[in-house]
Design a protein around this motif. Structure first.
Motif, PDB file in Angstrom:
ATOM      1  N   SER A   5       0.725  -0.965  -0.006  1.00 40.31           N
ATOM      2  CA  SER A   5      -0.014  -0.119  -0.088  1.00 40.31           C
ATOM      3  C   SER A   5       0.818   1.090  -0.098  1.00 40.31           C
ATOM      4  N   THR A   8       1.195   5.245   1.265  1.00 36.76           N
ATOM      5  CA  THR A   8       0.801   6.473   2.034  1.00 36.76           C
ATOM      6  C   THR A   8       1.297   7.705   1.482  1.00 36.76           C
ATOM      7  N   TYR A  51      -2.543   9.839   3.833  1.00 32.82           N
ATOM      8  CA  TYR A  51      -3.598   9.133   3.672  1.00 32.82           C
ATOM      9  C   TYR A  51      -3.034   7.580   2.971  1.00 32.82           C
ATOM     10  N   THR A  52      -3.526   6.503   3.183  1.00 40.10           N
ATOM     11  CA  THR A  52      -3.229   5.301   2.489  1.00 40.10           C
ATOM     12  C   THR A  52      -4.254   5.060   1.456  1.00 40.10           C
TER      13      THR A  52
END
Ligand code: C2O
Length: 515
Positions: free
Chosen positions: A220, A222, A234-235
Motif C-alpha cells: 500500500s 501512504t 492517507y493510505t
C-alpha cells in the motif's frame, strides 16, 4: 543560505532506452538527466549549455514559484529567448518550496524527446521514512521522434505512441519483428526492498499525453505530498497521476514477503489518451536481489474508469485554508475550444491560441515598458488593486466548451492554486459550488472533459506567467494563456546581471542562423 550548482548540457544522441533505436535529446547524455537536489531555502544555480546542432532551448523548473526571479522560469517567448546552439545561460533561483518535481525543456516538444530530469527539494526532517529512493519518472514514449509526428498532431489526431519508460528505461518486445530499429536489449527499472524498511518514493508524471494509475502489487501507498504541497497522510492501493503532477509516497516493505519480487505498475489509463496504445509500463521491486526472474505477482487494483484527479479535497486538511471571506476580485472566465479554421488544428482559449514570439519575448516588451505585447492573443493583465493592498486573489475558471470530450491537465506557472471547483458540465455562473473551506492546493489539476475548473491563486508574484495544458501536443497547439501580473512591479525585481544575461541570450538567438 547555501548555494548548490549544477551543469547541464543539452545534446542529441542515438538512443534505445527500451531497445528500439531512434534519436534522443538528453541532458549530459542520459534520460532522465541528472537529478537536481537541494534543501528548502537553498539558492540554486544551474548552468545550461545548448550543445544541440540546430535547436534552440529553454529550461523550466516545474512548479518552482520563481519569486523575484521571473527570468529563470525558462519559457521561450515569455521569460527569455531560446538559448542558441553553442551558447549557455545560468538559471538562478531559490528553493522556496519543498517536495518533488522535475525540470524540462519548455521549447516545443523537446521534453518528449528526453530533455528532462527529476528535482528534489528536501524539507524539514521527518521520521516518516528510513530511505529516500528519489524520483520515479513515469512516461509514455514514442518510437518516432515526436517532431516527425507533428504533422499528424497538427491535423488533430493524437499520434499513437508505442512504448513507455520508468526512469528512462523499459523493455519493448522485438520478438519476431523485422524492423531493423527493434534491436532489443532494454531493461526494466528495478528497486531493491529490505523487509520492514520504509521507503520514500517521489512519483512524477513526465508523459506526452499519458495519465497513469500507479501501484505496487501487494503493497500500500501512504501519500504525504502532492506537487510541492505537504498533505495529511492517507493510505491507498493506487494513485492516479496526470502530466506534471507529483505524489510523494511512503511504501513500507513487507515484513515477510511471500514472493521474491513484485511488479510496480505505472498503470496507463487508456480512456485519457484515446489513441495511445502503449506497451506496459512496469518496473520491478526485488526482495531477493540475486533473483533475476520477472515477478509473477498480479494486481488487485481496480482499473480507473475516469480521467479525474485523486479526490484530495476531502482528505487533506493538513494546512486548512479558510477562504470564505476572500472575494473573487478577478473572476476570469476562459472558454476552451478548438478550431480547424486555419489550415491546421489549434486549441483555443476565448477563441484564440497563444502564439509566442521567440525573438521578442514578453519580458523584452516589459523591459521597454511597452503596453503592447508581441502577441495580442491570450495575454491577460492581472494584478493587485494597489501595490500595498493586502492579499488579493485571482480566480480563473476554465470552461471546456468544445465537443472533444477530453480531460486536460492544467498547469500554472509562478504560483500554486487552490482548486475551488472541478466538475463536468457547465459552470452556473455563481460561486455556490466552490469549495472555499479546505481546497486542494497544487500546481497541476485536471480540467474534466466538457467541464470546468475554478482555480484561485494569490496575486503575490509580479511576473509573466503561463497557464497551459500540459499535454505536450496541446501546449504546442496553443492551449495556453499568459498572465502579466503587476506589470509595473516586474522590472524593479530583476537584478542587473540577470537583465544583461537576458539581453545576451536574445542577441545570440536573433543572430543564430538555423542550419
Ligand atoms: Cu511543466 Cu509550463 O510546464
Amino acid at each position: 543560505g547555501r548555494t548548490v550548482e549544477y551543469w547541464l548540457s543539452a545534446e542529441e544522441h542515438p538512443c534505445a532506452p527500451d531497445g528500439y533505436s531512434r534519436t534522443c535529446m538528453t541532458f549530459n547524455g542520459t534520460i532522465p538527466g541528472p537529478t537536481i537536489i537541494a534543501n528548502w531555502g537553498d539558492n540554486i544555480k544551474i548552468h545550461v549549455t545548448n550543445n544541440m546542432v540546430s535547436n534552440g532551448t529553454a529550461i523550466h523548473w516545474h512548479g518552482v514559484h520563481q519569486r523575484n526571479t521571473v527570468l529563470a522560469d525558462g519559457v521561450p517567448g515569455v521569460t527569455q529567448c531560446p538559448i542558441a546552439p553553442g551558447q549557455s545561460m545560468t538559471y538562478e533561483f531559490r528553493a522556496t518550496q519543498y517536495g518533488s518535481s522535475w525540470y524540462h525543456s519548455h521549447f516545443s516538444l523537446q521534453y518528449s524527446e528526453g530533455l528532462f530530469g527529476g528535482m528534489i527539494f528536501h524539507g524539514p526532517a521527518t521520521d516518516n521514512y528510513d530511505e529516500d529512493l528519489g524520483t520515479l519518472l513515469l512516461q509514455d514514449w514514442s518510437h518516432i521522434e515526436t517532431f516527425n509526428r507533428w504533422n499528424v498532431a497538427k491535423l488533430g489526431r493524437a499520434p499513437t505512441l508505442e512504448s513507455s519508460l520508468i526512469n528512462g528505461t523499459n523493455t519493448f518486445n522485438c520478438a519476431g519483428s523485422t524492423d531493423p530499429k527493434c534491436i532489443g536489449g532494454g531493461k526494466k527499472f528495478e528497486m531493491a526492498f529490505t523487509p520492514g524498511t520504509k521507503y520514500l518514493l517521489r512519483l512524477v508524471n513526465v508523459a506526452i499525453d499519458g495519465v497513469f494509475q500507479f501501484s505496487i502489487d501487494g503493497h500500500s501507498l501512504t501519500v504525504i505530498g502532492a506537487d510541492f504541497v505537504p498533505i495529511r497522510p492517507y493510505t491507498t492501493s493506487s494513485l492516479q497521476i496526470t502530466i506534471g503532477q507529483r505524489y510523494d509516497v511512503i511504501v513500507t516493505a513487507l515484513p515477510s514477503p511471500s514472493s521474491p519480487s513484485y511488479w510496480l505498475r505505472g498503470g496507463w489509463i487508456s480512456r485519457c489518451a484515446p489513441n495511445a496504445n502503449i506497451a506496459s509500463i512496469t518496473a520491478i521491486v526485488r526482495y531477493n536481489t540475486s533473483d533475476t526472474a520477472d515477478p509473477t505477482t498480479t494486481s488487485t487494483v481496480t482499473p480507473s474508469t475516469h480521467c479525474l484527479d485523486e479526490p484530495l479535497a476531502s482528505t487533506i486538511p493538513h494546512l486548512p485554508l479558510d477562504v470564505t471571506n476572500i472575494p473573487p476580485p478577478n473572476l476570469l472566465l476562459e472558454n476552451l475550444n478548438f478550431t480547424t479554421a486555419s489550415s491546421f488544428f489549434q486549441w483555443t482559449i476565448n477563441s484564440s491560441s497563444l502564439v509566442l514570439d521567440w525573438k521578442s519575448p514578453t519580458m523584452d516588451h516589459i523591459f521597454r515598458n511597452e503596453s503592447l505585447f508581441p502577441t495580442p492573443y491570450n495575454v491577460v493583465p492581472i494584478g493587485r488593486s494597489s501595490p500595498d493592498a493586502p492579499t488579493e486573489w485571482a480566480v480563473l475558471i476554465i470552461q471546456d466548451v468544445g465537443t472533444i470530450n477530453l480531460a486536460h491537465p492544467i498547469h500554472l506557472h509562478g504560483h500554486d492554486f487552490w482548486v475551488l471547483a472541478q466538475a463536468t458540465g457547465r459552470w452556473d455562473g455563481t460561486t455556490n459550488s466552490f469549495n472555499t473551506r479546505n481546497p486542494t492546493r497544487r500546481d497541476v489539476a485536471t480540467l474534466p472533459g466538457g467541464g470546468y475548473l475554478a482555480m484561485a491563486f494569490q496575486l503575490d508574484n509580479p511576473g509573466a506567467w503561463l497557464v497551459h495544458c500540459h499535454i505536450a501536443w496541446h501546449a504546442s497547439q496553443g492551449l495556453s494563456l499568459e498572465f502579466v501580473e503587476d506589470q509595473g512591479e516586474i522590472v524593479g525585481r530583476v537584478p542587473e546581471g540577470e537583465r544583461s544575461q537576458f539581453e545576451r541570450v536574445c542577441e545570440g538567438w536573433r543572430g543564430h542562423t538555423p542550419v
